[in-house]
Design an enzyme around this catalytic site. Structure first.
Site, PDB file in Angstrom:
ATOM      1  N   ASP A  14      -5.869 -10.309  -2.744  1.00 35.53           N
ATOM      2  CA  ASP A  14      -4.754  -9.528  -2.214  1.00 35.53           C
ATOM      3  C   ASP A  14      -3.655 -10.543  -1.889  1.00 35.53           C
ATOM      4  O   ASP A  14      -3.761 -11.288  -0.920  1.00 35.53           O
ATOM      5  CB  ASP A  14      -5.227  -8.776  -0.966  1.00 35.53           C
ATOM      6  N   LYS A  72       6.599 -12.826  -1.759  1.00 34.83           N
ATOM      7  CA  LYS A  72       6.337 -11.605  -2.542  1.00 34.83           C
ATOM      8  C   LYS A  72       7.620 -10.774  -2.708  1.00 34.83           C
ATOM      9  O   LYS A  72       7.787 -10.084  -3.707  1.00 34.83           O
ATOM     10  CB  LYS A  72       5.265 -10.797  -1.829  1.00 34.83           C
ATOM     11  N   GLU A  91      -2.474  -1.851  -5.192  1.00 37.46           N
ATOM     12  CA  GLU A  91      -3.097  -1.995  -3.878  1.00 37.46           C
ATOM     13  C   GLU A  91      -3.751  -0.694  -3.400  1.00 37.46           C
ATOM     14  O   GLU A  91      -4.895  -0.728  -2.925  1.00 37.46           O
ATOM     15  CB  GLU A  91      -2.062  -2.507  -2.871  1.00 37.46           C
ATOM     16  N   ASP A 124      -0.072   2.441   4.145  1.00 36.52           N
ATOM     17  CA  ASP A 124      -0.193   0.982   4.285  1.00 36.52           C
ATOM     18  C   ASP A 124       0.957   0.430   5.122  1.00 36.52           C
ATOM     19  O   ASP A 124       2.086   0.290   4.650  1.00 36.52           O
ATOM     20  CB  ASP A 124      -0.188   0.365   2.865  1.00 36.52           C
TER      21      ASP A 124
END
Ligand code: AMP
Length: 620
Positions: free
Chosen positions: A23, A85, A185, A209
């Site tokens: 992840d 990211k 994800e 999330d």
């Protein structure tokens, strides 16, 4: 999964290869593997599974990652990179409006090129930066498992586009990892809860999330082991950090601190935010929090009850619910149709978040698995499936390799690109390249390379009995139908005459997963070379066509062409033939242009005559 097996031929002990799940998060990253069928997150640093996604470049040229790099966020912000990211697959233009979010130097070249970060006198792109995080994770897993690791599954947000996914894959490659799959994800989080592992299951799920700096809501539909993303929504600048900031702000108020002064004292602001984060975490289990910190000679009382905290953060959590509403609407479903809600991200530990989500979806969310680890654990399950340890499960939702046919010059013309959901069908029209051609060989290939010779031939058949026609006139429709079992049916039909031929091929059973992955890897490694080869072959194809038509034209219209023109044309033909021998596409195109230039005047003359002929006798 780190099984030991014995090679009975040689009597040696082989360690089985381990495929890890990673992840690669905005704030934190994790690496996991499967042990005896259960996913386990590696305690990568400081006995913790989470590794902060932070990279620090020391003046001495050392690279620190994770917990070691974190303290430098305050002491050396310009040499410490976080939130990489957010930069993946982006140009400066894409992130310009958020550039004040970053304390390090992002190069403003105002172009569409991939964004770069400057540290001292060196420049780094986000792929290189991410690869440092991946390398640190890989090293930690290798140390824990005592095996070399070179294959991985990496997760990305469901909304990541192709260039962001490609950038993630490249980062893996740079870290010495063959990225077997990039998975979403929310799909990984569902797998961690076992949702989607049963092939007969049909479910609609919502994955909520809420991380440190981002919020994502995804609605997925799972059917026959296929994960379809129905909708995604969220806010890329909303997360746990905002809860900390809101509480810090509240304490500035309760302590009557002059905001204009506080905001200039970056160190104090940072301490206050860290205090707020601490309070937030405590309040996830306790009912109040109290502590005192100092600011100069002042004592700052940091007191808050859980109730008070909930009032402060309520507008922020409400924003996430608005995103959920939008996602449900975009998925064209009603809330009642959602069978499960999965919680992901450290901030979903806040009881008020759980409660609000439960209220909105009207069901108890899945929250038993550590929300920081759930995505990595799911990625490890996918890795386990890919390594063939779960034979009962097929997650073959899509066609793993592209399907196409061979066209002039040995090129691969893709009709069904890889990753297309099956069942599917596609068709395209082709024609002949030679006058009077009555047979057409149709070769079906599977693979990602530009040239069919590098792909795998699945079938070949002849479409016979095409009535003789000039080149380019027949209309041959080729249709590919790929059914849910992965069986491909190819039909070819000449539309003017109606003649037809069809054949059935079974692509998936011919290749092992490993072969599929090898072909994908080869296509990545050879992409540039392939592209160059394709361009050369295209130039050669074009040159062949022009030579053929010019020679035919000269024969047919000899009376229209002067001796001088004939001589010039002959010269240009020779030039083009010489250029073809060099296989230099620029030279070939130059010679094509030259030939076109020479033939243009008499081609135009011929055209005028043809038009005059056609008009003759037509009355107005
Ligand atoms: P992630 O990006 O998923 O790693 O989430 C990190 C966020 O989760 C940060 O904002 C943390 O402050 C927050 N967090 C971690 N543990 C807790 C906790 N026990 N209670 C509330 N928030 C937490």
């Amino acid at each position: 999964m780190a099984k030991i097996s014995i090679d009975i031929k040689t009597g040696t002990i082989k360690k089985q290869k381990v495929i890890v799940g990673i992840d690669l998060g905005t704030t934190n990253s994790l690496i996991a593997y499967t042990k005896d069928g259960h996913p386990v997150a590696v305690r990568a640093q400081n006995n913790q599974t989470i590794v902060p996604s932070i990279i620090h470049f020391t003046e001495q040229g050392e690279i620190l990652v994770g917990h070691e790099a974190k303290p430098y966020l305050i002491s050396s912000p310009e040499r410490t990179i976080y939130s990489v990211k957010r930069l993946m697959g982006k140009s400066y233009k894409d992130i310009a409006s958020h550039s004040d979010f970053f304390t390090y130097k992002i190069i403003d070249d105002n172009t569409d090129h991939l964004v770069k970060v400057r540290v001292g006198d060196k420049f780094y792109n986000p792929i290189e930066l991410s690869s440092h995080i991946l390398k640190a994770l890989k090293n930690a897993a290798e140390k824990e498992l005592n095996v070399e690791i070179n294959q991985a599954v990496i997760t990305v947000p469901a909304y990541f586009n192709d260039s962001q996914r490609q950038a993630t894959k490249d980062a893996g490659k740079l870290a010495g990892l063959e990225v077997l799959r990039i998975i979403n994800e929310p799909t990984a989080a569902s797998l961690a809860y076992g949702i989607g592992l049963n092939k007969d299951e049909v479910k609609t799920i919502a994955v909520y999330d809420l991380g440190g700096g981002t919020f994502d809501i995804s609605i997925l539909r799972i059917e026959n082991g296929v994960f379809e993303v129905l909708s995604t929504n969220g806010d890329t600048y909303l997360g746990g950090d905002d809860l900390d900031k809101a509480l810090a702000q509240y304490w500035i108020g309760t302590n009557n601190l002059p905001y204009s002064k506080v905001k200039d004292d970056k160190n104090f602001l940072q301490s206050l935010r860290l205090e707020a984060e601490q309070a937030k975490k405590v309040l996830s289990t306790e009912h109040s929090y109290q502590n005192t910190i100092t600011w100069g000679d002042k004592s700052i009382h940091c007191y808050i009850t859980r109730n008070g905290f909930e009032k402060i953060i309520s507008p922020i959590i409400e924003k996430t619910i608005q995103c959920c509403k939008n996602a449900v609407q975009d998925a064209h479903i009603s809330i009642e149709q959602i069978d499960a809600v999965v919680m992901v991200g450290g901030s979903t530990r806040v009881p008020f978040v759980k409660q609000t989500v439960k209220q909105f979806f009207n069901r108890e969310p899945y929250d038993e698995i550590n929300p920081d680890e759930v995505v990595a654990l799911g990625a490890a399950i996918e890795a386990d499936i890919l390594s063939g340890n779960r034979k009962d499960i097929i997650l073959l939702d899509v066609t793993p390799l592209s399907l196409g046919i061979e066209t002039l010059g040995g090129l691969m013309d893709v009709l069904i690109p890889r990753n297309t959901k099956i069942p599917t069908q596609a068709s395209r029209q082709y024609t002949t390249s030679i006058d009077g051609q009555t047979n057409l060989k149709i070769s079906v290939y599977q693979g990602e390379r530009e040239l069919v010779k590098d792909n795998r031939k699945l079938a070949e058949f002849d479409l016979k009995g095409i009535p003789p026609m000039p080149a380019g006139l027949p209309k041959i429709q080729i249709n590919f139908t790929l059914n849910a079992d992965g069986i491909l049916k190819v039909t070819a039909k000449e539309l003017r005459s109606g003649i037809q031929q069809d054949i059935e091929v079974k692509p998936q059973y011919g290749l092992t997963d490993e072969q599929v992955e090898q072909m994908l890897l080869a296509s990545l490694q050879n992409a540039q070379q392939d592209m160059q080869e394709r361009q050369i072959l295209e130039a050669i194809g074009e040159a062949d066509q022009i030579l053929y038509h010019t020679q035919k034209f000269i024969q047919k219209h000899a009376d229209l062409i002067t001796e001088q023109e004939k001589e010039n044309t002959q010269k240009s033909i020779l030039h083009l033939q010489d250029a073809l021998k060099t296989r230099d596409k620029n030279l070939i195109y130059k010679a094509i242009d030259e030939l076109n230039e020479v033939t243009k005047p008499f081609a135009e003359r011929a055209m005028d005559i043809a038009i005059a002929e056609a008009l003759k006798g037509k009355k107005i």
